[in-house]
Design an enzyme around this catalytic site. Structure first.
Site, short mmCIF file in Angstrom:
data_model
loop_
_atom_site.label_atom_id
_atom_site.label_comp_id
_atom_site.label_asym_id
_atom_site.label_seq_id
_atom_site.Cartn_x
_atom_site.Cartn_y
_atom_site.Cartn_z
N HIS A 53 0.81 -1.10 0.22
CA HIS A 53 -0.08 0.11 0.03
C HIS A 53 0.89 1.13 0.04
CE1 HIS A 53 -3.96 -2.03 1.93
NE2 HIS A 53 -3.36 -2.82 0.74
N GLU A 55 0.98 3.93 1.79
CA GLU A 55 1.59 4.26 3.19
C GLU A 55 2.70 3.31 3.64
OE1 GLU A 55 -3.00 4.84 3.43
OE2 GLU A 55 -1.53 3.50 2.51
N CYS A 83 -6.19 1.92 5.83
CA CYS A 83 -6.56 0.75 6.41
C CYS A 83 -5.90 0.30 7.62
CB CYS A 83 -6.39 -0.53 5.38
SG CYS A 83 -4.72 -1.16 5.32
N CYS A 86 -2.22 -0.37 7.50
CA CYS A 86 -1.67 0.86 7.39
C CYS A 86 -1.55 1.81 8.77
CB CYS A 86 -2.02 1.59 6.30
SG CYS A 86 -1.53 0.96 4.47
#
Length: 154
Positions: A53, A55, A83, A86
């Site tokens: 992801h 992040e 999410c 993260c």
């Protein structure tokens, strides 16, 4: 805050780079004392990695850049609410502040489905700000998924 807008613009650049690579258009930037330490965008498809992801990529790069896994005093700008994975990484990294564009009602772990970033049971909490460049972030996501679904059947 003007710098929030400027740094979110950089996160949006990363999100556009993700879209150009046929990834979900989410971008992130890690900043400390007005200096960009790292940038990242979604790469789950390209890397075959469910943890790739925006992040996570930006956090890893910032930790490498500083030589230390704790990112105290940092702000992370991300186009979409983090999410749970993260959000957990942001807390573990001791990020001071997290700024995002739009909420994620299906996966958001910072406000929508949970509040990992400021759960009082944890030993660290992050300051949060949301809604920065929300229209641009939302439009980018909606256009991407509209293209994926194909022509409207109306």
């Amino acid at each position: 805050m003007a710098s929030d807008l400027e740094f979110m613009d950089l996160a949006l650049e990363e999100a556009r780079a993700a879209r150009a690579e046929d990834e979900v258009p989410i971008g992130a930037v890690v900043v400390r004392d007005g200096e960009v330490l790292a940038r990242g965008h979604n790469r789950t498809r390209a890397d075959g990695d469910p943890t790739a992801h925006a992040e996570m990529i930006a956090l890893r790069a910032a930790a490498r850049a500083t030589g230390y896994p704790r990112l105290e005093g940092c702000t992370v700008y991300t186009t979409v609410e983090p999410c749970f994975m993260c959000a957990g990484a942001l807390v573990h990294a001791r990020v001071e502040r997290v700024v995002w564009g739009v909420r994620d009602p299906k996966f958001g772990g910072a406000a929508s489905l949970g509040e990992v970033l400021n759960d009082p049971r944890l030993n660290h909490r992050c300051e949060i700000a949301e809604g920065v460049r929300a229209d641009e972030c939302r439009d980018l996501l909606q256009d991407f998924f509209r293209e994926k679904r194909g022509p409207s059947r109306e």
